[in-house]
Design a protein around this motif. Structure first.
Motif, PDB file in Angstrom:
ATOM      1  N   LYS A 318       0.839  -1.195   0.000  1.00 20.69           N
ATOM      2  CA  LYS A 318       0.000   0.000   0.000  1.00 20.69           C
ATOM      3  C   LYS A 318       0.875   1.246   0.000  1.00 20.69           C
ATOM      4  O   LYS A 318       1.629   1.489   0.942  1.00 20.69           O
ATOM      5  CB  LYS A 318      -0.934   0.024   1.205  1.00 20.69           C
ATOM      6  N   THR A 319       0.778   2.032  -1.066  1.00 19.69           N
ATOM      7  CA  THR A 319       1.557   3.268  -1.173  1.00 19.69           C
ATOM      8  C   THR A 319       0.808   4.398  -0.484  1.00 19.69           C
ATOM      9  O   THR A 319      -0.331   4.710  -0.841  1.00 19.69           O
ATOM     10  CB  THR A 319       1.786   3.638  -2.654  1.00 19.69           C
ATOM     11  N   ARG A 320       1.443   5.007   0.515  1.00 19.35           N
ATOM     12  CA  ARG A 320       0.835   6.139   1.227  1.00 19.35           C
ATOM     13  C   ARG A 320       1.318   7.464   0.642  1.00 19.35           C
ATOM     14  O   ARG A 320       0.539   8.374   0.396  1.00 19.35           O
ATOM     15  CB  ARG A 320       1.168   6.073   2.716  1.00 19.35           C
ATOM     16  N   ASN A 321       2.624   7.574   0.481  1.00 19.61           N
ATOM     17  CA  ASN A 321       3.200   8.793  -0.070  1.00 19.61           C
ATOM     18  C   ASN A 321       4.447   8.419  -0.866  1.00 19.61           C
ATOM     19  O   ASN A 321       4.987   7.328  -0.718  1.00 19.61           O
ATOM     20  CB  ASN A 321       3.537   9.809   1.031  1.00 19.61           C
ATOM     21  N   MET A 322       4.912   9.338  -1.693  1.00 16.54           N
ATOM     22  CA  MET A 322       6.061   9.007  -2.534  1.00 16.54           C
ATOM     23  C   MET A 322       6.735  10.248  -3.088  1.00 16.54           C
ATOM     24  O   MET A 322       6.146  11.330  -3.153  1.00 16.54           O
ATOM     25  CB  MET A 322       5.625   8.099  -3.699  1.00 16.54           C
ATOM     26  N   VAL A 323       7.994  10.072  -3.465  1.00 15.94           N
ATOM     27  CA  VAL A 323       8.763  11.098  -4.170  1.00 15.94           C
ATOM     28  C   VAL A 323       9.210  10.481  -5.483  1.00 15.94           C
ATOM     29  O   VAL A 323       9.733   9.362  -5.501  1.00 15.94           O
ATOM     30  CB  VAL A 323       9.996  11.542  -3.358  1.00 15.94           C
ATOM     31  N   CYS A 324       9.004  11.183  -6.558  1.00 13.19           N
ATOM     32  CA  CYS A 324       9.363  10.658  -7.873  1.00 13.19           C
ATOM     33  C   CYS A 324      10.100  11.742  -8.661  1.00 13.19           C
ATOM     34  O   CYS A 324       9.626  12.886  -8.753  1.00 13.19           O
ATOM     35  CB  CYS A 324       8.087  10.237  -8.619  1.00 13.19           C
ATOM     36  N   VAL A 325      11.274  11.402  -9.198  1.00 14.59           N
ATOM     37  CA  VAL A 325      12.065  12.380  -9.949  1.00 14.59           C
ATOM     38  C   VAL A 325      12.474  11.788 -11.300  1.00 14.59           C
ATOM     39  O   VAL A 325      12.677  10.576 -11.421  1.00 14.59           O
ATOM     40  CB  VAL A 325      13.338  12.801  -9.168  1.00 14.59           C
ATOM     41  N   PRO A 326      12.608  12.640 -12.325  1.00 12.86           N
ATOM     42  CA  PRO A 326      13.007  12.132 -13.624  1.00 12.86           C
ATOM     43  C   PRO A 326      14.508  11.878 -13.698  1.00 12.86           C
ATOM     44  O   PRO A 326      15.297  12.572 -13.039  1.00 12.86           O
ATOM     45  CB  PRO A 326      12.613  13.265 -14.568  1.00 12.86           C
ATOM     46  N   VAL A 327      14.915  10.876 -14.467  1.00 10.14           N
ATOM     47  CA  VAL A 327      16.326  10.617 -14.724  1.00 10.14           C
ATOM     48  C   VAL A 327      16.616  11.202 -16.119  1.00 10.14           C
ATOM     49  O   VAL A 327      16.048  10.739 -17.116  1.00 10.14           O
ATOM     50  CB  VAL A 327      16.654   9.116 -14.712  1.00 10.14           C
ATOM     51  N   VAL A 328      17.458  12.219 -16.155  1.00 12.70           N
ATOM     52  CA  VAL A 328      17.676  12.959 -17.393  1.00 12.70           C
ATOM     53  C   VAL A 328      19.138  12.879 -17.810  1.00 12.70           C
ATOM     54  O   VAL A 328      20.052  13.076 -17.011  1.00 12.70           O
ATOM     55  CB  VAL A 328      17.275  14.438 -17.229  1.00 12.70           C
ATOM     56  N   ILE A 329      19.373  12.561 -19.067  1.00 13.68           N
ATOM     57  CA  ILE A 329      20.716  12.569 -19.658  1.00 13.68           C
ATOM     58  C   ILE A 329      20.676  13.381 -20.944  1.00 13.68           C
ATOM     59  O   ILE A 329      19.852  13.114 -21.838  1.00 13.68           O
ATOM     60  CB  ILE A 329      21.221  11.143 -19.958  1.00 13.68           C
ATOM     61  N   LYS A 330      21.517  14.426 -20.998  1.00  9.61           N
ATOM     62  CA  LYS A 330      21.595  15.314 -22.157  1.00  9.61           C
ATOM     63  C   LYS A 330      20.210  15.872 -22.533  1.00  9.61           C
ATOM     64  O   LYS A 330      19.829  15.893 -23.695  1.00  9.61           O
ATOM     65  CB  LYS A 330      22.218  14.594 -23.348  1.00  9.61           C
ATOM     66  N   GLY A 331      19.482  16.269 -21.484  1.00  6.66           N
ATOM     67  CA  GLY A 331      18.195  16.917 -21.706  1.00  6.66           C
ATOM     68  C   GLY A 331      17.061  15.969 -22.035  1.00  6.66           C
ATOM     69  O   GLY A 331      15.923  16.406 -22.292  1.00  6.66           O
ATOM     70  N   LYS A 332      17.300  14.668 -22.000  1.00  5.46           N
ATOM     71  CA  LYS A 332      16.283  13.678 -22.360  1.00  5.46           C
ATOM     72  C   LYS A 332      15.990  12.774 -21.171  1.00  5.46           C
ATOM     73  O   LYS A 332      16.897  12.246 -20.538  1.00  5.46           O
ATOM     74  CB  LYS A 332      16.758  12.843 -23.562  1.00  5.46           C
ATOM     75  N   VAL A 333      14.680  12.559 -20.902  1.00  6.55           N
ATOM     76  CA  VAL A 333      14.258  11.656 -19.836  1.00  6.55           C
ATOM     77  C   VAL A 333      14.491  10.239 -20.330  1.00  6.55           C
ATOM     78  O   VAL A 333      13.975   9.835 -21.375  1.00  6.55           O
ATOM     79  CB  VAL A 333      12.785  11.866 -19.466  1.00  6.55           C
ATOM     80  N   ILE A 334      15.264   9.486 -19.570  1.00  5.30           N
ATOM     81  CA  ILE A 334      15.536   8.113 -19.990  1.00  5.30           C
ATOM     82  C   ILE A 334      14.826   7.083 -19.108  1.00  5.30           C
ATOM     83  O   ILE A 334      14.911   5.873 -19.353  1.00  5.30           O
ATOM     84  CB  ILE A 334      17.050   7.821 -19.973  1.00  5.30           C
TER      85      ILE A 334
END
Length: 334
Positions: A318-334
């Protein structure tokens, strides 16, 4: 009108001298008793401050330390019961953090509004409060400590000029009332409390910083290591999850062929099942972050419309809360 004979005058002089001598003796005795009482109080204070000094340099359990400090307060002031209240700024309530007396079990962890009663008055004004007869005191809330409450003395706890709690003692033993000396002692002890609590917070913060640097160093070493990249990613997510003090963590990567997100790393017992799930770009929290290239903090997943429960069903988590961030290389989300 009588005539004073030499003998009569001598007797009168003796009587006056005797009375004067008795008065002087009584004054001397009173002064000696007062000095002895002050000396006893000084010895008690010095003993307590020595114990406080020992506690101050120990980096042990803070709750146990506060329990011991309250024992010292009751010993110094010869009282039946006492409570250490701590302010919860989020709820605006005073928490019964440490309770001493026959009602300790019932009152411990109770809460009262921070603007009510004697404790609320002290917390609001930042000034001590002494009630010699609490039954007639309109400020008193009437919370029973287990003893027949007679008198109360309360002082604030300050950290950086901000009230963070209140120490309250109830019932001077032998039916006595609290004195100015008692108030001075309690105020002094409260100042020592505050310093110890501030030091404990600083030590805790320092320990957390050291732990953070240690984990970041581990991550840095992983990223430049010659290990297999899958192993590196898995260990990096484990380290980041420890750093965030989270229950679990995952790494999703973009499949360029399908434009879907797949779980490269999924921690936990059900991690392999979670890897069976794929998210479309824009689907769920991770999909939204990947599509927008922006980090996101979700305080309550159940109330966020972007949240998808498919992963939770698969993992039985059961997910209550979360932190999510993008992984970016050379301006592109990978």
């Amino acid at each position: 009108m009588g005539v004073k004979t030499p003998l009569r005058q001598a007797n009168m002089d003796k009587t006056l001298k005797k009375n004067s001598s008795n008065k002087d003796t009584k004054k001397t005795s009173d002064r000696r008793i007062l000095h002895e009482r002050r000396f006893d109080i000084m010895n008690i204070e010095l003993g307590i401050y020595r114990e406080i000094g020992v506690l101050a340099v120990k980096r042990g359990n803070q709750k146990a330390m506060l329990q011991r400090l309250m024992d010292l307060v009751l010993k110094a002031l010869k009282t039946d019961a006492g409570t250490l209240y701590l302010l919860d700024e989020k709820t605006g309530e005073m928490l019964f953090a440490v309770v001493k007396g026959s009602m300790a079990g019932r009152l411990k962890c109770m809460r009262i509004r921070a603007d009510r009663g004697i404790v609320g008055r002290v917390a609001k004004t930042g000034r001590p409060y002494v009630s010699e007869d609490i039954e007639k005191d309109k400020v008193w809330l009437g919370i029973k400590s287990g003893e027949a409450s007679r008198n109360i003395m309360a002082v604030p706890l300050h950290i950086k000029k901000k009230v963070i709690g209140v120490i309250e003692v109830i019932n001077k033993k032998r039916g006595k009332t609290f004195t100015k000396t008692d108030l001075r002692i309690l105020t002094s002890l409260a100042n020592h409390f505050s310093m110890i609590m501030e030091s404990a917070d600083l030590f805790k913060e320092l320990d957390e910083k050291v732990n953070e640097f240690s984990i970041l160093n581990d991550i840095g070493n992983l990223l430049v290591s010659t290990l297999d990249q899958k192993v590196v990613r898995h260990r990096a997510i484990e380290a980041i999850t420890r750093l965030m003090k989270a229950e679990t963590g995952s790494l999703l990567l973009v499949d360029d062929k399908t434009s879907e997100l797949f779980f490269e790393v999924a921690l936990g017992e059900k991690g392999e099942k979670v890897k069976e799930v794929r998210l479309k770009m824009g689907e769920g929290i991770a999909g939204w972050v990947a599509a927008h290239g922006k980090p996101l903090i979700v305080k309550d997943a159940s109330k966020d419309k972007r949240f998808q429960g498919r992963v939770d069903k698969k993992s039985e988590f059961k997910t209550r809360n979360m932190v999510c961030v993008p992984v970016v290389i050379k301006g592109k989300v990978i």
